[in-house]
Every structure is written in structure tokens, then in C-alpha cells.
Enzyme design. Structure first.
Site, PDB file in Angstrom:
ATOM      1  CD  GLU A  90      -8.688   1.422   7.794  1.00  0.00           C
ATOM      2  OE1 GLU A  90      -8.502   0.490   8.588  1.00  0.00           O
ATOM      3  OE2 GLU A  90      -8.210   2.559   7.970  1.00  0.00           O
ATOM      4  CG  ASN A 116      -8.694  -0.985  12.079  1.00  0.00           C
ATOM      5  OD1 ASN A 116      -7.752  -1.638  11.643  1.00  0.00           O
ATOM      6  ND2 ASN A 116      -9.161   0.085  11.462  1.00  0.00           N
ATOM      7  CG  ASP A 156      -0.260  -0.384   2.522  1.00  0.00           C
ATOM      8  OD1 ASP A 156       0.984  -0.412   2.558  1.00  0.00           O
ATOM      9  OD2 ASP A 156      -0.964  -0.635   3.508  1.00  0.00           O
ATOM     10  CG  HIS A 180      -5.711  -1.856   8.905  1.00  0.00           C
ATOM     11  ND1 HIS A 180      -5.883  -0.522   9.200  1.00  0.00           N
ATOM     12  CD2 HIS A 180      -4.382  -2.067   9.013  1.00  0.00           C
ATOM     13  CE1 HIS A 180      -4.706   0.031   9.463  1.00  0.00           C
ATOM     14  NE2 HIS A 180      -3.786  -0.887   9.358  1.00  0.00           N
TER      15      HIS A 180
HETATM   16  C1  GLP Z   1      -0.269   0.592   8.429  1.00  0.00           C
HETATM   17  C2  GLP Z   1      -0.030  -0.311   7.241  1.00  0.00           C
HETATM   18  C3  GLP Z   1      -0.244  -1.755   7.608  1.00  0.00           C
HETATM   19  C4  GLP Z   1       0.495  -2.095   8.895  1.00  0.00           C
HETATM   20  C5  GLP Z   1       0.018  -1.195  10.011  1.00  0.00           C
HETATM   21  C6  GLP Z   1       0.628  -1.522  11.362  1.00  0.00           C
HETATM   22  O1  GLP Z   1      -1.618   0.757   8.651  1.00  0.00           O
HETATM   23  N1  GLP Z   1      -0.863  -0.014   6.139  1.00  0.00           N
HETATM   24  O2  GLP Z   1       0.210  -2.579   6.541  1.00  0.00           O
HETATM   25  O3  GLP Z   1       0.254  -3.429   9.224  1.00  0.00           O
HETATM   26  O4  GLP Z   1       0.342   0.117   9.638  1.00  0.00           O
HETATM   27  O5  GLP Z   1       1.748  -0.730  11.616  1.00  0.00           O
HETATM   28  P1  GLP Z   1       2.680  -0.888  12.890  1.00  0.00           P
HETATM   29  O6  GLP Z   1       3.561  -2.064  12.603  1.00  0.00           O
HETATM   30  O7  GLP Z   1       3.463   0.393  12.925  1.00  0.00           O
HETATM   31  O8  GLP Z   1       1.802  -1.088  14.049  1.00  0.00           O
END
Ligand code: GLP
Length: 264
Positions: free
Chosen positions: A144, A137, A67, A139
Site C-alpha cells: 500500500e 492507489n 500475496d 499498489h
Molecule cells: C489486489 C491484488 C493486487 C492486484 C489488485 C488489482 O489488490 N493484491 O495484486 O493488482 O488487486 O486487482 P484487479 O485486477 O481486480 O483490479
């Protein structure tokens, strides 16, 4: 589904890097799906370490990131392009022609762009191994809650919770992005193997719902229960709400004994 329980994020990073490294050694032209976020920093650190020691060659690997924020150019310090360059691509030998990250600067004709991203994945023969983090959440990527389980790469509006989580990375007064381009859940489920990593207490509810809850679009990661080859690697804090931890430990012991390949 295999659940690997580890003590902390250091162990998670090392274990995930080991699994990725052995996939690259088995198939040097691996199509590797990559993720961003704090959880991934340790994984990339260990992969870079293995490459610098001379034991891991990425020259034939093709990568596809999950993404990117809509509206952020690659040079923006909070873009996922920047994250990937800083943490990984600047330190290893992935051929720049083989790196794919959704373009956050596209305007209009989003469907056409997203279709071309999917076509690039197909052209590479599909993703062999997809790395995933998880949002609070539930995702995965930026799918989402209420994302369709069959969804494909597309423009996605971010939830308020995700925007709040992300706002800490942006300068005071700078608005965090409201939309992203993300692979869909259907896209992710087509990867041949999936590795989801989670660390910290804040992820424990999402992890428990994903592994032990019903499959529901309310928790995108629960759709991974439909996949035949998913490994969750989670630390003690993120595992704290799982009710079957003893069982996962026993499965892990038997896996190490009977099919050690799955763990190396
Ligand atoms: C973002 C990304 C996700 C990732 C999430 C968690 O939302 N789009 O792919 O899993 O962050 O990030 P963190 O590892 O900083 O908690």
C-alpha cells in the site's frame, strides 16, 4: 521500461500470455511470480488454452504468488489460493510441490513465516518473471502507499481504499480482510523481469503516476522505474492519462523492428 499499448483486456491477456509462454519455452524450469485480480483472468485463460493445445508445458515451472489475505483459509472462495486454483492451477500441469502462495492462516510469528517465503524464492534461484497488476492507489501486491521501496515479504495492513475495492467480492455483511501477507517492493524488484498489466479507466491515474511521475513510496508501482527490465501492458482506458503515448508507440515500432525478441 517498455510500454505496450493495446486496445482492451482481451488483447492484454493474449499479449501477456504470449510473453509468459515464450519465457517458459526458453527456460522450462522458470521461476514464475504470479498475481491475482480481475485483470489476470484473461492471462490465465490464454495460458490454459495454450497448455490444452499441447504447446505449453508447466511441469518444471515453479510459481510464487505475490500475496494472500490474512485470515482466509485456502478453501475460502475469496482467497487467492482459491482464485489461483480455479483460474489456473486446476487446468495446467504445474507440480503442486512447486506452487507457493503465502499462507493466510498463520497466527503469530509472521516474520519467521515471511522469512521462510523469501528463502523459498532464493532456493528456487530467484524469480525469473514476475507478473503484476496494480491497485487504484498504485499498489503492487499489497504494498500500500508509503510501503518502503526496500520492503520484503511481510504482514501488511490494507488501506481503506483497498478494503473498499475488495468489499464487492465479499458477501453482504461479511467483512473484507484487513491485513495480508505480501511480497515486498524490494522482493518484487529482485525479479529478473517484470510484467505489469492494467486495464480500465479506474487505473489510469495510478498508471500515469507509476510510469511518468516521480519515484515515491506514495505510489508503490513508481518504484518499478528503478528496475532494468519492466514491461507495462496497458489498454487504451488505463493509458488515457499518459502524456507520452506517441513516444511509447514509436518505441514499440522500433522494438518490433530491432529487438523483436522482447515482444514475443
Ligand atoms: C489486489 C491484488 C493486487 C492486484 C489488485 C488489482 O489488490 N493484491 O495484486 O493488482 O488487486 O486487482 P484487479 O485486477 O481486480 O483490479
Amino acid at each position: 521500461m517498455l510500454v505496450i499499448l493495446r486496445r482492451d483486456d482481451e488483447e492484454i491477456g493474449r499479449q501477456a500470455a504470449q510473453l509468459i509462454a515464450s519465457a517458459v519455452r526458453k527456460k522450462p524450469a522458470l521461476a514464475l511470480g504470479l498475481a491475482t485480480g480481475g485483470t489476470m483472468v484473461g492471462v490465465y485463460k490464454h495460458l490454459v488454452g495454450l497448455h490444452k493445445q499441447g504447446s505449453l508445458d508447466f511441469s518444471r515451472v515453479t510459481t510464487f504468488n505475490l500475496d494472500e489475505y490474512l485470515g482466509l483459509p485456502a478453501a475460502h472462495p475469496r482467497s487467492f489460493h482459491h482464485f489461483m486454483r480455479e483460474n489456473f492451477f486446476a487446468h495446467v500441469n504445474v507440480d503442486s510441490r512447486n506452487i507457493h502462495i503465502p499462507d493466510g492462516t498463520i497466527h503469530g510469528n509472521y516474520d519467521q513465516y515471511c522469512t521462510s517465503y523469501e528463502a523459498a524464492i532464493r532456493k528456487a534461484g530467484g524469480i525469473d518473471l514476475q507478473l503484476l497488476g496494480i491497485g487504484r492507489n498504485g499498489h503492487i501486491g499489497f504494498n500500500e502507499p508509503t510501503s518502503s521501496i526496500g520492503s520484503r515479504t511481510r504482514l501488511k495492513v490494507l488501506s481503506r481504499e483497498t478494503m473498499d475495492d475488495n468489499s464487492k467480492f465479499f458477501a453482504p455483511g461479511e467483512e473484507s480482510p484487513r491485513c495480508a501477507i505480501t511480497m515486498g517492493i524490494g522482493t518484487i524488484l529482485e525479479a529478473r523481469k517484470i510484467l505489469l498489466l492494467a486495464t480500465g479507466e479506474a487505473k489510469s491515474a495510478a498508471v500515469a503516476k507509476s510510469i511518468e511521475g516521480p519515484i515515491t513510496s506514495a505510489v508503490s508501482a513508481s518504484a518499478l522505474q528503478l528496475h532494468a527490465d519492466v514491461t507495462f501492458i496497458i489498454d487504451d482506458a488505463a493509458a488515457s492519462q499518459l502524456s507520452q503515448r506517441d513516444f511509447y508507440h514509436r518505441v514499440l515500432e522500433m522494438t518490433a523492428l530491432l529487438t523483436p525478441d522482447r515482444l514475443s
